[in-house]
Design an enzyme around this catalytic site. Structure first.
Site, short mmCIF file in Angstrom:
data_model
loop_
_atom_site.label_atom_id
_atom_site.label_comp_id
_atom_site.label_asym_id
_atom_site.label_seq_id
_atom_site.Cartn_x
_atom_site.Cartn_y
_atom_site.Cartn_z
NE ARG A 47 -5.94 49.66 -61.90
CZ ARG A 47 -4.83 49.70 -61.18
NH1 ARG A 47 -3.99 50.68 -61.33
NH2 ARG A 47 -4.55 48.77 -60.31
CE LYS A 152 0.63 39.18 -46.12
NZ LYS A 152 0.69 38.32 -47.30
CG HIS A 182 -5.32 34.28 -45.25
ND1 HIS A 182 -4.17 34.86 -45.73
CD2 HIS A 182 -5.21 32.96 -45.56
CE1 HIS A 182 -3.42 33.94 -46.30
NE2 HIS A 182 -4.02 32.77 -46.21
CE LYS A 186 -4.08 29.45 -43.60
NZ LYS A 186 -4.56 28.87 -44.84
CD GLU A 220 3.07 29.69 -49.89
OE1 GLU A 220 1.92 29.81 -50.28
OE2 GLU A 220 3.90 30.63 -49.90
CG ASP A 239 4.08 37.30 -49.19
OD1 ASP A 239 3.05 38.01 -49.28
OD2 ASP A 239 4.12 36.12 -49.60
CG HIS A 244 0.62 34.63 -43.13
ND1 HIS A 244 -0.47 35.43 -42.89
CD2 HIS A 244 0.71 34.54 -44.48
CE1 HIS A 244 -1.01 35.80 -44.04
NE2 HIS A 244 -0.31 35.29 -45.03
CE LYS A 327 5.22 33.01 -52.34
NZ LYS A 327 3.96 32.44 -51.83
C1 BG6 Z 1 -0.51 35.18 -48.63
C2 BG6 Z 1 0.83 35.44 -49.26
O1 BG6 Z 1 -0.75 36.08 -47.58
O2 BG6 Z 1 -0.52 33.87 -48.10
C3 BG6 Z 1 1.13 34.41 -50.35
O3 BG6 Z 1 0.83 36.74 -49.83
C4 BG6 Z 1 0.98 33.01 -49.79
O4 BG6 Z 1 2.42 34.62 -50.89
C5 BG6 Z 1 -0.35 32.85 -49.08
O5 BG6 Z 1 1.06 32.10 -50.88
C6 BG6 Z 1 -0.44 31.53 -48.37
O6 BG6 Z 1 -1.73 31.37 -47.86
P1 BG6 Z 1 -2.34 29.93 -47.65
O7 BG6 Z 1 -3.63 30.17 -46.95
O8 BG6 Z 1 -2.51 29.34 -49.02
O9 BG6 Z 1 -1.36 29.17 -46.85
#
Ligand code: BG6
Length: 471
Positions: A47, A152, A182, A186, A220, A239, A244, A327
């Site tokens: 945008r 996701k 993602h 890994k 995290e 999330d 994951h 987190k």
């Molecule tokens: C994302 C989440 O998919 O993965 C985030 O939306 C998270 O909240 C992140 O911080 C963590 O990814 P990685 O690769 O840094 O462990």
């Protein structure tokens, strides 16, 4: 030799964090190591009122500041493949202009109309964009293949995921849909299957007869990083858990797929998810979360979640699994911890033995550790505990970023590390009831930032005479 066709990488949401921090850097690295070739373009749509030049300047400024080793020559060459296009995602007339822009740019570079549509935008834009793609036949594969990448979480519940899938299926078939997680790109996670299924010393003991319990932690230390408007609606369960953590769990517990390809992997992963039963849970919210930008001041969104679950199949029946994520915890730490059963062979309490542990460290470093007993050297029979450590970096140096690997898969049309609809659906079936329980909790336990989360998470595991593994 280049294994992929020419392509146009079309990013919707080009000024967001994902594009800036993950997608463009991944494309840069792939370009640098010549995996992209020269026959491609990247169309960046957002945008914000940039022209091509400002957009590229902004990116360059950011990379010069944040990445030590930016090679300006390579960046400038890559930049000559990148085009910015300004549009709202619900402005039909502007999107119509986009459809011509895409083909004009492809013609200019002598490319076919092979396209990867990457949705790196807010989920509320997905429906409009898919409808638009369908309405203007941008899914037509006459002049080149079309693939779509959806980030996701795919939907926010089983129902919303079903709706999204329905809309998506009107425009694309399953082979064109890349539901990305993602974590599946890994190295340490991909390696779990190789480790389990190619080593005779592990596979035969990977079951209820030899394993006491398994833990998965993705902790995290960061906060929600200015993503309040997304995160406050999502929370840790949607999330991280729905995708994951369940994917890691799947890698650790699925049966051997026979062949590492999309069809076989998806079949085994789907079967496994059907057998999961959540038994207990703990949730929390970090202190100060409610004052984060774009977060409701009475928010009851969880920034921490822990589950105890079982897998009701012959391999895992009776083995508890404890999984947790959060987190603002003490440190970044992602690992799989496998506690083996005691071996009742030498009956001597005084020997102070402890059963084997296997730890797959996913982040921040990549290791596999095995803890085992030895006889301590000396004149008496004393048992000591030692550690065998396989360190990825020590042997292989830095490994490719997950987005790089997954982009190559998209270019090659390889769906093995992407999530099928059946998996997604089953994951929501597991998580939906958890979210219901969560909604019934009126006041989430608040935990201190820099701690290991709420006390209830400790209780969750301690009451079953086990404890979380930390390193
Ligand atoms: C994302 C989440 O998919 O993965 C985030 O939306 C998270 O909240 C992140 O911080 C963590 O990814 P990685 O690769 O840094 O462990």
């Amino acid at each position: 030799m280049q294994k992929h066709d020419d392509f146009n990488f079309v990013i919707f949401g080009a000024t967001g964090d994902l594009t800036k921090r993950k997608l463009i850097p991944a494309l840069y690295n792939l370009y640098k190591n010549k995996s992209l070739g020269e026959n491609f373009i990247v169309t960046c749509i957002a945008r914000k009122d940039f022209d091509n030049e400002n957009y590229l300047e902004e990116l360059k400024k950011f990379y010069k500041k944040n990445f030590k080793n930016l090679d300006e020559k390579i960046w400038n060459n890559l930049a000559s493949h990148i085009y910015y296009f300004r549009s709202e995602f619900n402005d039909e007339s502007r999107l119509y202009v986009l459809s011509n822009f895409l083909s004009n740019m492809e013609k200019k570079h002598g490319l076919k109309e092979n396209r990867i549509y990457y949705f790196a935008t807010m989920p509320e834009n997905y429906q409009n964009l898919i409808n638009f793609i369908r309405q203007y036949k941008l899914n037509n594969q006459k002049e080149g293949w079309k693939r779509i990448v959806i980030e996701k979480p795919f939907g926010s519940s089983l129902n919303t995921a079903k709706n999204l899938n329905k809309i998506l299926k009107k425009a694309f078939d399953e082979k064109q849909i890349f539901r990305i997680d993602h974590y599946l790109g890994k190295e340490t996670i991909e390696n779990i299957l190789v480790f389990r299924f190619t080593n005779t010393i592990f596979e035969p003991v990977w079951n209820r007869n030899y394993i006491d319990h398994i833990q998965i932690t993705v902790a995290e230390d960061i906060d929600i990083q200015n993503r309040g408007s997304y995160y406050d609606k999502a929370g840790a369960v949607r999330d991280m858990m729905q995708n994951h953590l369940l994917q890691i769990l799947n890698m650790v517990t699925m049966d051997c797929p026979g062949v590492f390809d999309a069809e076989n992997m998806r079949r085994e992963k789907t079967r496994l998810l059907e057998k999961i039963k959540v038994e207990d849970f703990a949730f929390g919210q970090y202190e100060g979360y409610r004052t984060e930008e774009k977060v409701n001041q009475n928010s009851n969104t969880e920034t921490f979640a822990a589950l105890k679950l079982f897998i009701n199949n012959s391999r895992w029946k009776g083995v508890p699994f404890y999984i947790r994520t959060g987190k603002k915890l003490k440190k970044q730490m992602a690992l799989v911890y496998i506690k083996f059963r005691d071996l009742r062979c030498i009956a001597n309490q005084r020997l102070n033995m402890s059963s084997n542990e296997l730890i797959i460290q996913i982040q921040p470093e990549h290791h596999i550790y095995i803890h085992f007993n030895i006889k301590k050297p000396g004149l008496t029979m004393e048992v000591g505990r030692v550690n065998m450590d396989f360190c990825y970096e020590c042997i292989y140096g830095n490994t490719a970023e997950s987005y790089e690997k997954l982009i190559v898969d998209m270019m090659e049309g390889n769906l093995t590390q992407f999530t099928s609809w059946e998996e997604t659906k089953n994951a929501w079936k597991i998580v939906d009831p958890v979210i219901k329980k969560l909604q019934a909790v009126n006041n989430l336990e608040v935990y201190k930032s820099g701690s290991w989360g709420p006390a209830t998470a400790e209780i969750l595991i301690n009451k079953y005479k086990r404890s979380w593994y930390y390193y």
